[in-house]
Design an enzyme around this catalytic site. Structure first.
Site, PDB file in Angstrom:
ATOM      1  N   GLY A   1       0.846  -1.207   0.000  1.00  0.00           N
ATOM      2  CA  GLY A   1       0.000   0.000   0.000  1.00  0.00           C
ATOM      3  C   GLY A   1       0.874   1.248   0.000  1.00  0.00           C
ATOM      4  O   GLY A   1       1.864   1.306   0.725  1.00  0.00           O
ATOM      5  N   ARG A  21       0.731  -4.849  -5.142  1.00  0.00           N
ATOM      6  CA  ARG A  21       0.862  -6.068  -4.323  1.00  0.00           C
ATOM      7  C   ARG A  21       1.055  -7.176  -5.343  1.00  0.00           C
ATOM      8  O   ARG A  21       0.180  -7.429  -6.158  1.00  0.00           O
ATOM      9  CB  ARG A  21      -0.389  -6.301  -3.488  1.00  0.00           C
ATOM     10  CG  ARG A  21      -0.746  -5.103  -2.594  1.00  0.00           C
ATOM     11  CD  ARG A  21      -1.845  -5.473  -1.619  1.00  0.00           C
ATOM     12  NE  ARG A  21      -2.399  -4.293  -0.947  1.00  0.00           N
ATOM     13  CZ  ARG A  21      -1.845  -3.683   0.092  1.00  0.00           C
ATOM     14  NH1 ARG A  21      -0.705  -4.117   0.575  1.00  0.00           N
ATOM     15  NH2 ARG A  21      -2.430  -2.643   0.642  1.00  0.00           N
ATOM     16  N   ASP A  35       5.193  -5.195   5.842  1.00  0.00           N
ATOM     17  CA  ASP A  35       5.704  -6.543   6.166  1.00  0.00           C
ATOM     18  C   ASP A  35       5.707  -7.476   4.948  1.00  0.00           C
ATOM     19  O   ASP A  35       6.615  -8.303   4.795  1.00  0.00           O
ATOM     20  CB  ASP A  35       4.967  -7.168   7.355  1.00  0.00           C
ATOM     21  CG  ASP A  35       3.483  -7.296   7.113  1.00  0.00           C
ATOM     22  OD1 ASP A  35       2.930  -6.522   6.307  1.00  0.00           O
ATOM     23  OD2 ASP A  35       2.858  -8.180   7.720  1.00  0.00           O
ATOM     24  N   THR A  72       4.220   2.236   5.629  1.00  0.00           N
ATOM     25  CA  THR A  72       2.829   1.747   5.659  1.00  0.00           C
ATOM     26  C   THR A  72       2.061   2.594   6.664  1.00  0.00           C
ATOM     27  O   THR A  72       2.609   2.919   7.727  1.00  0.00           O
ATOM     28  CB  THR A  72       2.726   0.263   6.066  1.00  0.00           C
ATOM     29  OG1 THR A  72       1.368  -0.009   6.458  1.00  0.00           O
ATOM     30  CG2 THR A  72       3.625  -0.120   7.231  1.00  0.00           C
ATOM     31  N   ILE A  73       0.819   2.922   6.331  1.00  0.00           N
ATOM     32  CA  ILE A  73       0.035   3.737   7.272  1.00  0.00           C
ATOM     33  C   ILE A  73      -0.313   2.951   8.534  1.00  0.00           C
ATOM     34  O   ILE A  73      -0.723   3.523   9.520  1.00  0.00           O
ATOM     35  CB  ILE A  73      -1.259   4.283   6.624  1.00  0.00           C
ATOM     36  CG1 ILE A  73      -2.206   3.143   6.220  1.00  0.00           C
ATOM     37  CG2 ILE A  73      -0.952   5.203   5.453  1.00  0.00           C
ATOM     38  CD1 ILE A  73      -3.640   3.619   5.947  1.00  0.00           C
ATOM     39  N   ASP A  83       2.574  -1.105  11.796  1.00  0.00           N
ATOM     40  CA  ASP A  83       2.549  -2.467  12.352  1.00  0.00           C
ATOM     41  C   ASP A  83       3.894  -3.186  12.199  1.00  0.00           C
ATOM     42  O   ASP A  83       3.945  -4.406  12.179  1.00  0.00           O
ATOM     43  CB  ASP A  83       1.427  -3.286  11.672  1.00  0.00           C
ATOM     44  CG  ASP A  83       1.599  -3.366  10.163  1.00  0.00           C
ATOM     45  OD1 ASP A  83       2.469  -2.671   9.615  1.00  0.00           O
ATOM     46  OD2 ASP A  83       0.842  -4.128   9.538  1.00  0.00           O
ATOM     47  N   ARG A 114     -26.563  12.288  17.372  1.00  0.00           N
ATOM     48  CA  ARG A 114     -26.508  10.932  16.812  1.00  0.00           C
ATOM     49  C   ARG A 114     -25.288  10.158  17.309  1.00  0.00           C
ATOM     50  O   ARG A 114     -24.268  10.750  17.678  1.00  0.00           O
ATOM     51  CB  ARG A 114     -26.406  11.010  15.290  1.00  0.00           C
ATOM     52  CG  ARG A 114     -27.736  11.244  14.625  1.00  0.00           C
ATOM     53  CD  ARG A 114     -27.548  11.476  13.150  1.00  0.00           C
ATOM     54  NE  ARG A 114     -28.845  11.565  12.493  1.00  0.00           N
ATOM     55  CZ  ARG A 114     -29.012  12.098  11.298  1.00  0.00           C
ATOM     56  NH1 ARG A 114     -27.981  12.560  10.613  1.00  0.00           N
ATOM     57  NH2 ARG A 114     -30.222  12.146  10.765  1.00  0.00           N
ATOM     58  N   MET A 143      -8.730   2.553   8.972  1.00  0.00           N
ATOM     59  CA  MET A 143      -7.885   1.469   8.442  1.00  0.00           C
ATOM     60  C   MET A 143      -6.868   0.987   9.485  1.00  0.00           C
ATOM     61  O   MET A 143      -6.875   1.427  10.633  1.00  0.00           O
ATOM     62  CB  MET A 143      -7.158   1.948   7.191  1.00  0.00           C
ATOM     63  CG  MET A 143      -7.971   1.813   5.924  1.00  0.00           C
ATOM     64  SD  MET A 143      -6.915   2.158   4.496  1.00  0.00           S
ATOM     65  CE  MET A 143      -7.932   1.568   3.181  1.00  0.00           C
ATOM     66  N   ALA A 168     -13.056  10.518  21.237  1.00  0.00           N
ATOM     67  CA  ALA A 168     -14.091   9.497  20.968  1.00  0.00           C
ATOM     68  C   ALA A 168     -14.613   8.918  22.294  1.00  0.00           C
ATOM     69  O   ALA A 168     -13.883   8.851  23.279  1.00  0.00           O
ATOM     70  CB  ALA A 168     -13.501   8.388  20.098  1.00  0.00           C
ATOM     71  N   ARG A 170     -25.456   6.018  12.827  1.00  0.00           N
ATOM     72  CA  ARG A 170     -24.927   6.171  11.467  1.00  0.00           C
ATOM     73  C   ARG A 170     -23.524   5.573  11.401  1.00  0.00           C
ATOM     74  O   ARG A 170     -22.818   5.529  12.408  1.00  0.00           O
ATOM     75  CB  ARG A 170     -24.838   7.647  11.062  1.00  0.00           C
ATOM     76  CG  ARG A 170     -26.175   8.341  10.951  1.00  0.00           C
ATOM     77  CD  ARG A 170     -26.931   7.901   9.702  1.00  0.00           C
ATOM     78  NE  ARG A 170     -28.144   8.672   9.494  1.00  0.00           N
ATOM     79  CZ  ARG A 170     -29.321   8.441  10.059  1.00  0.00           C
ATOM     80  NH1 ARG A 170     -29.471   7.422  10.903  1.00  0.00           N
ATOM     81  NH2 ARG A 170     -30.368   9.205   9.790  1.00  0.00           N
ATOM     82  N   ILE A 226      -9.334   7.252   1.771  1.00  0.00           N
ATOM     83  CA  ILE A 226      -9.063   8.675   2.039  1.00  0.00           C
ATOM     84  C   ILE A 226      -7.849   8.799   2.953  1.00  0.00           C
ATOM     85  O   ILE A 226      -7.029   9.702   2.828  1.00  0.00           O
ATOM     86  CB  ILE A 226     -10.314   9.310   2.702  1.00  0.00           C
ATOM     87  CG1 ILE A 226     -11.365   9.598   1.642  1.00  0.00           C
ATOM     88  CG2 ILE A 226      -9.974  10.550   3.498  1.00  0.00           C
ATOM     89  CD1 ILE A 226     -12.675  10.090   2.192  1.00  0.00           C
TER      90      ILE A 226
HETATM   91  O1  F6P Z   1      -1.675  -1.694   4.578  1.00  0.00           O
HETATM   92  C1  F6P Z   1      -2.255  -0.468   4.296  1.00  0.00           C
HETATM   93  C2  F6P Z   1      -3.733  -0.630   4.080  1.00  0.00           C
HETATM   94  O2  F6P Z   1      -4.269   0.646   3.753  1.00  0.00           O
HETATM   95  C3  F6P Z   1      -4.517  -1.253   5.224  1.00  0.00           C
HETATM   96  O3  F6P Z   1      -4.765  -0.345   6.270  1.00  0.00           O
HETATM   97  C4  F6P Z   1      -5.736  -1.741   4.522  1.00  0.00           C
HETATM   98  O4  F6P Z   1      -6.330  -2.819   5.200  1.00  0.00           O
HETATM   99  C5  F6P Z   1      -5.205  -2.197   3.185  1.00  0.00           C
HETATM  100  O5  F6P Z   1      -3.981  -1.502   2.988  1.00  0.00           O
HETATM  101  C6  F6P Z   1      -6.091  -1.943   2.013  1.00  0.00           C
HETATM  102  O6  F6P Z   1      -5.483  -2.500   0.907  1.00  0.00           O
HETATM  103  P1  F6P Z   1      -5.892  -2.212  -0.602  1.00  0.00           P
HETATM  104  O7  F6P Z   1      -5.483  -0.803  -0.924  1.00  0.00           O
HETATM  105  O8  F6P Z   1      -5.123  -3.213  -1.379  1.00  0.00           O
HETATM  106  O9  F6P Z   1      -7.372  -2.366  -0.669  1.00  0.00           O
END
Ligand code: F6P
Length: 323
Positions: free
Chosen positions: A15, A76, A107, A130-131, A134, A167, A174, A191, A248, A255
């Site tokens: 990603g 990927r 990873d 990676t966002i 992890d 609400r 993600m 939150a 909701r 995004i």
């Molecule tokens: O690993 C980054 C990530 O944005 C995850 O947070 C999310 O689960 C996944 O990639 C989404 O993957 P794709 O862009 O292949 O749908």
């Protein structure tokens, strides 16, 4: 010891994450100062398989280092999981006389580099991008801070409308199997509840709180996508304990991956890019460049492809603020 590298290949994989372009710029700047040639491999392992290389220069990267996404594109790659794909990638390395590689990704990317190391002696260093945050071996991965900032902006907006209507909102963020984006964005937005994969008690806290919720203001629940309970299941459980509330759902989705990188991610990209390149030039290989306790760190790749879990201190905050 300074290695005699003449040509380095670099790619982004998995990603995309804001800050990848800043890291590319930093690598280009460093190799330029050593008179080393830099080639960009497009679309991660796919480009390595297809011999899809482009020359990279520092000036070009300087002008786009502030942008999200990745100039090199990313993918990927299922093909790289096969022996044939890996052999083709090896041929690309040989054909282009690549003396070393820098891989920016998560990873999956690092597991790919471990497979490549089984059939090639080409030195390589990984940069965690990676966002999801992890990856062990670094406190923060490239893109995490920007993704959290984007999530926060969205959740703040959701709060405005939620407060106006009294609400309950479930906001899915993600993070794959990691609760980092969830806990950082949830705590930063005040939150009422945060559900993350690393906590077993969070759903109990939520149901206890929401059963007495009187619809006199907003109630914001942040749900990490990797939580054991999916948003739909959380909705049904809430409806059982408090059937009268207005509920909701907002799934923030991709995004969170876009947009210009935050200052933090630009600096992380610059520091990781320089660290990784210098390490390669000094003869290091098979390591991940990271920052631990704000200090540069190189960790063996075998040890870092494990999960970096939300720790006890953060889980205590979850109990204090949402329990
Ligand atoms: O690993 C980054 C990530 O944005 C995850 O947070 C999310 O689960 C996944 O990639 C989404 O993957 P794709 O862009 O292949 O749908």
């Amino acid at each position: 010891m300074v290695n005699k590298l003449k040509h380095i290949g670099i790619f982004t994989s998995g990603g995309d994450a804001p800050g990848m372009n800043a890291a590319l710029f930093a690598v280009a700047k460093t190799v330029e100062s050593y008179g080393i040639k830099l080639s960009g491999i497009r679309r991660g392992f796919e480009g390595l398989i297809d011999n899809d290389l482009i020359p990279l220069n520092c000036r070009q990267l300087q002008r786009i280092m502030h942008l999200g996404g990745t100039l090199l594109k990313t993918a990927r790659s299922d093909r790289f999981m096969t022996a044939l794909g890996q052999q083709k990638a090896l041929r690309t390395i040989q054909k282009n006389n690549l003396d070393a590689l820098i891989a920016i990704g998560g990873d999956g990317t690092f597991r790919g580099m471990l497979s490549l190391a089984n059939i090639s002696n080409t030195p390589f260093i990984g940069i965690p991008g990676t966002i999801d945050n992890d990856i062990t071996g670094t406190d923060y991965t490239l893109g995490f801070d920007s993704a959290v900032n984007t999530a926060i902006k969205c959740i703040d907006n959701i709060r405005d409308t939620a407060e106006s209507h009294n609400r309950v909102f479930l906001v899915e963020v993600m993070g794959r199997d990691s609760g980092y984006i969830g806990i950082y964005s949830g705590l930063s937005c005040g939150a009422d509840s945060i559900l993350i994969p690393e906590s077993d008690e969070d759903i109990t806290y939520l149901l206890n709180k929401i059963k007495n919720y009187d619809s006199e203001d907003a109630f914001i629940v942040v749900v990490a996508e990797g939580d054991a309970l999916r948003v739909e299941e959380v909705m049904s459980q809430i409806r059982i304990v408090n059937p009268h509330i207005e509920l909701r759902v907002a799934k923030l989705g991709h995004i969170q991956r876009g947009g210009n990188p935050s200052a933090q991610d630009r600096m992380l990209g610059i520091r990781l890019g320089v660290l990784a390149t210098t390490a390669l030039i000094e003869g290091e290989s098979g390591k991940i460049a990271g920052f631990c306790n704000n200090k540069p760190s190189l960790s063996p790749i075998e040890g870092v492809v494990k999960k970096h879990l939300v720790d006890t201190e953060l889980k205590r905050l979850l109990t204090l603020f949402c329990g």
